[in-house]
Design a protein around this motif. Structure first.
Motif, PDB file in Angstrom:
ATOM      1  N   THR A   1     -36.074 -43.274  13.386  1.00 23.40           N
ATOM      2  CA  THR A   1     -36.554 -44.180  12.343  1.00 23.40           C
ATOM      3  C   THR A   1     -37.475 -45.241  12.926  1.00 23.40           C
ATOM      4  O   THR A   1     -38.519 -45.568  12.344  1.00 23.40           O
ATOM      5  CB  THR A   1     -35.364 -44.870  11.654  1.00 23.40           C
ATOM      6  N   ALA A   2     -37.111 -45.777  14.074  1.00 21.55           N
ATOM      7  CA  ALA A   2     -37.921 -46.822  14.702  1.00 21.55           C
ATOM      8  C   ALA A   2     -39.299 -46.294  15.071  1.00 21.55           C
ATOM      9  O   ALA A   2     -40.310 -46.973  14.879  1.00 21.55           O
ATOM     10  CB  ALA A   2     -37.212 -47.351  15.941  1.00 21.55           C
TER      11      ALA A   2
ATOM     12  N   LYS B   1     -27.773 -43.660  10.181  1.00 26.65           N
ATOM     13  CA  LYS B   1     -26.654 -43.694  11.124  1.00 26.65           C
ATOM     14  C   LYS B   1     -25.391 -43.099  10.519  1.00 26.65           C
ATOM     15  O   LYS B   1     -24.600 -42.442  11.206  1.00 26.65           O
ATOM     16  CB  LYS B   1     -26.385 -45.130  11.570  1.00 26.65           C
TER      17      LYS B   1
ATOM     18  N   ALA C   1     -32.279 -47.428   8.595  1.00 28.92           N
ATOM     19  CA  ALA C   1     -31.596 -47.020   9.822  1.00 28.92           C
ATOM     20  C   ALA C   1     -30.087 -46.970   9.611  1.00 28.92           C
ATOM     21  O   ALA C   1     -29.401 -46.084  10.136  1.00 28.92           O
ATOM     22  CB  ALA C   1     -31.938 -47.975  10.961  1.00 28.92           C
ATOM     23  N   GLU C   2     -29.552 -47.907   8.830  1.00 27.54           N
ATOM     24  CA  GLU C   2     -28.115 -47.903   8.537  1.00 27.54           C
ATOM     25  C   GLU C   2     -27.715 -46.641   7.781  1.00 27.54           C
ATOM     26  O   GLU C   2     -26.667 -46.047   8.062  1.00 27.54           O
ATOM     27  CB  GLU C   2     -27.751 -49.152   7.721  1.00 27.54           C
TER      28      GLU C   2
ATOM     29  N   TYR D   1     -37.222 -52.676  13.361  1.00 27.12           N
ATOM     30  CA  TYR D   1     -36.718 -51.311  13.553  1.00 27.12           C
ATOM     31  C   TYR D   1     -36.782 -50.895  15.025  1.00 27.12           C
ATOM     32  O   TYR D   1     -35.892 -50.222  15.537  1.00 27.12           O
ATOM     33  CB  TYR D   1     -37.512 -50.334  12.680  1.00 27.12           C
TER      34      TYR D   1
ATOM     35  N   ASP E   1     -26.116 -42.493  16.035  1.00 28.79           N
ATOM     36  CA  ASP E   1     -27.009 -43.500  16.603  1.00 28.79           C
ATOM     37  C   ASP E   1     -28.407 -42.961  16.903  1.00 28.79           C
ATOM     38  O   ASP E   1     -29.369 -43.730  16.988  1.00 28.79           O
ATOM     39  CB  ASP E   1     -26.407 -44.074  17.889  1.00 28.79           C
TER      40      ASP E   1
ATOM     41  N   SER F   1     -31.472 -43.878  14.650  1.00 28.96           N
ATOM     42  CA  SER F   1     -32.139 -45.167  14.729  1.00 28.96           C
ATOM     43  C   SER F   1     -33.449 -45.077  15.510  1.00 28.96           C
ATOM     44  O   SER F   1     -34.460 -45.664  15.117  1.00 28.96           O
ATOM     45  CB  SER F   1     -31.207 -46.193  15.382  1.00 28.96           C
TER      46      SER F   1
ATOM     47  N   VAL G   1     -32.351 -53.592   8.693  1.00 24.25           N
ATOM     48  CA  VAL G   1     -32.857 -52.220   8.828  1.00 24.25           C
ATOM     49  C   VAL G   1     -32.020 -51.283   7.950  1.00 24.25           C
ATOM     50  O   VAL G   1     -31.287 -50.430   8.449  1.00 24.25           O
ATOM     51  CB  VAL G   1     -32.838 -51.767  10.304  1.00 24.25           C
TER      52      VAL G   1
ATOM     53  N   ASP H   1     -33.996 -52.630  16.803  1.00 22.83           N
ATOM     54  CA  ASP H   1     -32.721 -51.998  16.473  1.00 22.83           C
ATOM     55  C   ASP H   1     -32.508 -50.740  17.310  1.00 22.83           C
ATOM     56  O   ASP H   1     -31.409 -50.482  17.807  1.00 22.83           O
ATOM     57  CB  ASP H   1     -32.686 -51.660  14.983  1.00 22.83           C
ATOM     58  N   ALA H   2     -33.571 -49.963  17.497  1.00 24.09           N
ATOM     59  CA  ALA H   2     -33.458 -48.736  18.287  1.00 24.09           C
ATOM     60  C   ALA H   2     -33.215 -49.031  19.761  1.00 24.09           C
ATOM     61  O   ALA H   2     -32.475 -48.311  20.440  1.00 24.09           O
ATOM     62  CB  ALA H   2     -34.720 -47.892  18.128  1.00 24.09           C
TER      63      ALA H   2
END
Length: 457
Positions: free
Chosen positions: A268-269, A257, A253-254, A108, A262, A265, A250, A111-112
């Protein structure tokens, strides 16, 4: 946290916090990869199976309100060596599951930050290092702060599900079982990683104002809470993400989004990182104390017991866990094991612990009562789920053999050391202790061989 002052609200928060973990951030995608949209049935199946599991542990906790948890139940039902096996399953599961949990949080964070696998590995390594450092210096994350973080995550899950449902498409439910219905069983075995923790409240059962009454209420409220969150998230992921679900690492996060852009993300991270660190820190604290307790009771080398007394830091146990986790991570990397395989291995051990606790319920609860039948049903059902672990059953089987061999060997050494010279008057006493689980084999322990879920305030 004052003894005997935990009420229903606080107990429910602690119980939900013990079950909700970083695993739920990745498991919807991993389960969908195994069973497709039918993975939703695996979530629901495990939730139903958790009803008798949770009820059995609540009943045992109210009858034996001490800090030993499942290991104590197993000790009372089957003796010390069986209890040592359960202790091994939990203690040595952490070096497998701990890095996996950290990696989920690392995914996560990566991803961020827009990074890849390298970023995720670095982030997970930092999370693990922070957890070990915190425990080495004797510092603990406040249980109250952890509960607040879990509450925030729960709110985020609900917001994500509700906001993302506007993009739901029923076509994503077909084909419903692309890998066949038997895959639902394998998905259930995988998902148990997010349902472990039902034994956690038994460690706190003695601190409830009224264990007989409050444990039942806490169990019911927890089942409702995790049912809404888990099944809601799984169904939303399937309906909204469809085929993409199995390809993402993730899923939460999807979902965010889709509704918030964005920026979601990064939020969430951050929460995933803090939640992951909190889970690693608290479970590492409990598992390290478990190692010291096992050593104290003769199930591990005695030098490992140092630092296990209240207020002390079991640094030697922490070092063993750190070395084991490093070795497991290296081996997993060399073998190319994926996250799902690592979680399956951990789940196999946790499932074995649960089955052992339910078997203890069959032995300890009043015969013929509904709770007794519930323990039998749950034990059989969880044993079936355990069988779906397949090759990964080798881990709990190997640990059980190791625990049995070690305790037998240490018992023989204790008897040899205690044997008097030939012809002395104490020979009958020495012979009486040679049966296997008697006083000559083991020191009388404080019944506190925990399962790794003790948390500090």
């Amino acid at each position: 946290m004052s003894t005997g002052r935990i009420g229903v609200a606080q107990g429910t928060a602690i119980y939900v916090g013990a079950i909700l973990g970083a695993g739920l951030l990745a498991l919807p995608a991993l389960a969908a990869e195994v069973a497709g949209p039918a993975s939703v049935l695996a979530w629901g199946l495990l939730l139903l199976l958790c009803v008798p599991v949770a009820a059995t542990f609540a009943a045992l906790g109210s009858r034996y309100p001490d800090g030993g948890g499942i290991a104590t139940f197993v000790y009372k039902a089957f003796g010390r060596r069986a209890s040592a096996v359960v202790g091994y399953w939990f203690y040595f599961a952490w070096p497998v599951g701990g890095p996996a949990t950290a990696y989920v949080g690392g995914l996560y964070i990566a991803d961020a930050l827009g990074g890849g696998t390298t970023t995720a590995v670095i982030a997970s390594a930092l999370l693990l290092a922070a957890a070990f450092a915190t425990n080495v210096f004797g510092l603990q994350v406040s249980a109250r702060i952890q509960l607040i973080l879990v509450g925030l995550l729960a709110v985020m899950l609900l917001v994500a599900c509700v906001a993302a449902l506007r993009s739901a498409d029923s076509e994503n439910l077909t084909p419903f079982a692309p890998h066949g219905y038997p895959a639902i069983g394998q998905a259930a075995s995988l998902l148990f990683f997010s349902f472990a923790g039902w034994e956690a409240v038994t460690h706190l059962s003695g601190e409830f104002r009224n264990p007989q009454r409050d444990l039942r209420r806490v169990t019911a409220l927890t089942l409702v809470s995790i049912g809404v969150l888990y099944v809601g998230l799984a169904l939303t992921c399937v309906l909204v993400l469809g085929p993409r679900l199995a390809d993402t690492t993730v899923p939460l996060a999807e979902l965010l989004k889709l509704s918030f852009g964005d920026a979601a993300s990064a939020v969430t991270a951050t929460l995933a990182a803090v939640l992951t660190f909190g889970a690693l820190n608290s479970y590492l604290a409990g598992t390290s104390r478990l190692g010291a307790a096992l050593a104290r009771d003769g199930a591990l080398p005695v030098w490992l017991a140092k630092g296990g007394a209240p207020g002390e830091v079991p640094r030697r146990s922490l070092a063993v866990i750190a070395l084991s986790a490093t070795a497991v991570t290296i081996v997993a990397g060399l073998l190319g094991a994926d996250l799902g395989q690592i979680i399956l291995a951990t789940s196999a051990c946790l499932l074995a612990v649960t089955v052992a606790g339910l078997a203890a319920g069959f032995k300890l609860l009043p015969n013929g009562r509904p709770m007794w039948w519930g323990a039998i049903f749950a034990a059989l059902a969880m044993a079936v789920v355990l069988l779906f672990s397949g090759f990964f059953l080798a881990l709990p089987v190997g640990l059980a053999l190791a625990a049995t061999l070690y305790t037998a060997t240490s018992g023989s050494k204790r008897r040899a050391a205690a044997e008097p010279a030939a012809g002395t008057a104490t020979e009958p006493a020495a012979a009486a202790g040679a049966a296997g689980d008697g006083p000559a084999d083991w020191p009388e322990p404080v019944p506190a061989v925990g399962t790794g879920t003790e948390q500090a305030d």
